[in-house]
Design a protein around this motif. Structure first.
Motif, PDB file in Angstrom:
ATOM      1  N   UNK A  68       0.852  -1.192   0.000  1.00  0.00           N
ATOM      2  CA  UNK A  68       0.000   0.000   0.000  1.00  0.00           C
ATOM      3  C   UNK A  68       0.883   1.234   0.000  1.00  0.00           C
ATOM      4  N   UNK A  69       0.309   2.356  -0.436  1.00  0.00           N
ATOM      5  CA  UNK A  69       1.063   3.594  -0.588  1.00  0.00           C
ATOM      6  C   UNK A  69       0.416   4.715   0.214  1.00  0.00           C
ATOM      7  N   UNK A  70       1.231   5.570   0.839  1.00  0.00           N
ATOM      8  CA  UNK A  70       0.658   6.734   1.538  1.00  0.00           C
ATOM      9  C   UNK A  70      -0.012   7.674   0.547  1.00  0.00           C
ATOM     10  N   UNK A  71      -1.139   8.235   0.957  1.00  0.00           N
ATOM     11  CA  UNK A  71      -1.870   9.178   0.127  1.00  0.00           C
ATOM     12  C   UNK A  71      -2.316  10.345   1.000  1.00  0.00           C
ATOM     13  N   UNK A  72      -2.680  11.455   0.342  1.00  0.00           N
ATOM     14  CA  UNK A  72      -3.219  12.627   1.029  1.00  0.00           C
ATOM     15  C   UNK A  72      -2.322  13.090   2.178  1.00  0.00           C
ATOM     16  N   UNK A  73      -1.021  13.156   1.882  1.00  0.00           N
ATOM     17  CA  UNK A  73      -0.084  13.651   2.887  1.00  0.00           C
ATOM     18  C   UNK A  73       0.127  12.705   4.039  1.00  0.00           C
ATOM     19  N   UNK A  74      -0.271  11.453   3.876  1.00  0.00           N
ATOM     20  CA  UNK A  74      -0.106  10.478   4.948  1.00  0.00           C
ATOM     21  C   UNK A  74      -1.355  10.254   5.760  1.00  0.00           C
ATOM     22  N   UNK A  75      -2.471  10.878   5.383  1.00  0.00           N
ATOM     23  CA  UNK A  75      -3.721  10.714   6.129  1.00  0.00           C
ATOM     24  C   UNK A  75      -4.390   9.378   5.845  1.00  0.00           C
ATOM     25  N   UNK A  76      -3.912   8.648   4.825  1.00  0.00           N
ATOM     26  CA  UNK A  76      -4.485   7.360   4.469  1.00  0.00           C
ATOM     27  C   UNK A  76      -3.461   6.582   3.662  1.00  0.00           C
ATOM     28  N   UNK A  77      -3.721   5.302   3.440  1.00  0.00           N
ATOM     29  CA  UNK A  77      -2.928   4.478   2.541  1.00  0.00           C
ATOM     30  C   UNK A  77      -3.894   3.808   1.564  1.00  0.00           C
ATOM     31  N   UNK A  81      -2.814  -2.572  -5.628  1.00  0.00           N
ATOM     32  CA  UNK A  81      -3.453  -3.509  -6.549  1.00  0.00           C
ATOM     33  C   UNK A  81      -4.703  -2.841  -7.125  1.00  0.00           C
ATOM     34  N   UNK A  82      -4.733  -2.560  -8.447  1.00  0.00           N
ATOM     35  CA  UNK A  82      -5.889  -1.847  -9.023  1.00  0.00           C
ATOM     36  C   UNK A  82      -7.195  -2.613  -8.909  1.00  0.00           C
ATOM     37  N   UNK A  83      -7.120  -3.930  -8.769  1.00  0.00           N
ATOM     38  CA  UNK A  83      -8.338  -4.721  -8.618  1.00  0.00           C
ATOM     39  C   UNK A  83      -8.879  -4.666  -7.178  1.00  0.00           C
ATOM     40  N   UNK A  84      -8.086  -4.130  -6.300  1.00  0.00           N
ATOM     41  CA  UNK A  84      -8.497  -4.007  -4.897  1.00  0.00           C
ATOM     42  C   UNK A  84      -8.694  -2.534  -4.532  1.00  0.00           C
ATOM     43  N   UNK A  85      -7.605  -1.761  -4.593  1.00  0.00           N
ATOM     44  CA  UNK A  85      -7.631  -0.305  -4.361  1.00  0.00           C
ATOM     45  C   UNK A  85      -8.307   0.080  -3.040  1.00  0.00           C
ATOM     46  N   UNK A  86      -8.210  -0.812  -2.043  1.00  0.00           N
ATOM     47  CA  UNK A  86      -8.822  -0.525  -0.746  1.00  0.00           C
ATOM     48  C   UNK A  86      -8.119   0.634  -0.060  1.00  0.00           C
ATOM     49  N   UNK A  87      -8.898   1.515   0.522  1.00  0.00           N
ATOM     50  CA  UNK A  87      -8.348   2.637   1.277  1.00  0.00           C
ATOM     51  C   UNK A  87      -8.269   2.253   2.758  1.00  0.00           C
ATOM     52  N   UNK A  88      -7.130   2.569   3.375  1.00  0.00           N
ATOM     53  CA  UNK A  88      -6.912   2.267   4.793  1.00  0.00           C
ATOM     54  C   UNK A  88      -6.636   3.567   5.546  1.00  0.00           C
ATOM     55  N   UNK A  89      -7.183   3.663   6.748  1.00  0.00           N
ATOM     56  CA  UNK A  89      -7.038   4.880   7.545  1.00  0.00           C
ATOM     57  C   UNK A  89      -6.456   4.540   8.915  1.00  0.00           C
ATOM     58  N   UNK A  90      -5.750   5.492   9.522  1.00  0.00           N
ATOM     59  CA  UNK A  90      -5.172   5.226  10.846  1.00  0.00           C
ATOM     60  C   UNK A  90      -6.243   4.788  11.841  1.00  0.00           C
ATOM     61  N   UNK A  91      -5.900   3.811  12.656  1.00  0.00           N
ATOM     62  CA  UNK A  91      -6.847   3.293  13.636  1.00  0.00           C
ATOM     63  C   UNK A  91      -6.463   3.786  15.032  1.00  0.00           C
TER      64      UNK A  91
END
Length: 223
Positions: A68-77, A81-91
């Motif tokens: 996974x890759x950091x996005x939005x300045x690190x606010x999410x990852x 995988x383009x078939x997944x593209x799941x967004x993950x957020x800090x817990x």
């Protein structure tokens, strides 16, 4: 990683670097650094520590396993995988920390790794499907064998080791015979209000956590 803007509109960032990176100054443990500041810089350190820790431990998608890759300045990852593209957020993991009180005394415990003579409020993670009140009652019963009722919220504190939200409560003890779980505590005992007041003044044999800790806030509130 972008942390946000201060009151003057100045942007703040954090970065993961090695202790021997050659930057000016010296590396300091995050807990020690937070205690050096009496202003909102301690909160900035906590924010940075929690965010960097989350990115360091979540480099792969929990759904498909791809990087996974950091996005939005690190606010999410985002999963690569383009078939997944799941967004993950800090817990944030909720933790209850509580004082069981019986009239003019409160229950404190210590773990083996604590400094000598230091005792603190009991604490534990909230389990799925559990209310704060239920978590308080369960943890006190599991760790010290004490029943409690009338749970009251006092205060909360972010605790970025690794990424917890401490929820501070006080509860009335319904039983008083202490039976510790040796896997959780080295000792637990009742302390009088006078003993706690002495400890908060750094007097007497009892030692309590420093002012940066929510346990200290709970003790001050009760004492």
């Amino acid at each position: 990683m972008f942390l946000g803007l201060d009151a003057d509109g100045v942007a703040h960032f954090t970065a993961m670097v090695a202790a021997d990176s050659g930057l000016p100054g010296s590396a300091v443990n995050a807990r020690a650094a937070a205690q050096m500041f009496g202003d909102n810089r301690a909160a900035i350190i906590a924010h940075a520590r929690a965010l960097l820790g989350w990115h360091a431990h979540n480099r792969f998608c929990a759904r498909c396993g791809a990087p996974s890759q950091p996005m939005r300045g690190g606010a999410m990852r985002t999963c690569s995988n383009p078939d997944c593209a799941t967004q993950h957020f800090p817990r944030v993991d909720p933790v209850v920390i509580m004082l069981a009180v019986d009239g003019d005394r409160c229950l404190l415990g210590r773990q083996a790794q604590f400094p000598p003579a230091m005792y603190s409020a009991l604490a534990g993670f909230v389990e799925p499907g559990e209310s704060i009140e239920e978590a308080v009652a369960r943890e006190v019963a599991e760790e010290a064998g004490i029943g409690v009722a009338n749970v009251r919220y006092v205060a909360s504190q972010p605790w970025p080791f690794a990424s917890s939200l401490m929820i501070g409560c006080i509860a009335d003890a319904t039983t008083t015979d202490v039976r510790i779980d040796p896997d959780e505590l080295e000792d637990a005992r009742w302390f009088s209000r006078a003993e706690v007041r002495d400890a908060l003044r750094k007097e007497g044999p009892l030692k309590v956590p420093p002012s940066i800790a929510l346990a200290n806030t709970l003790l001050r509130h009760w004492a």
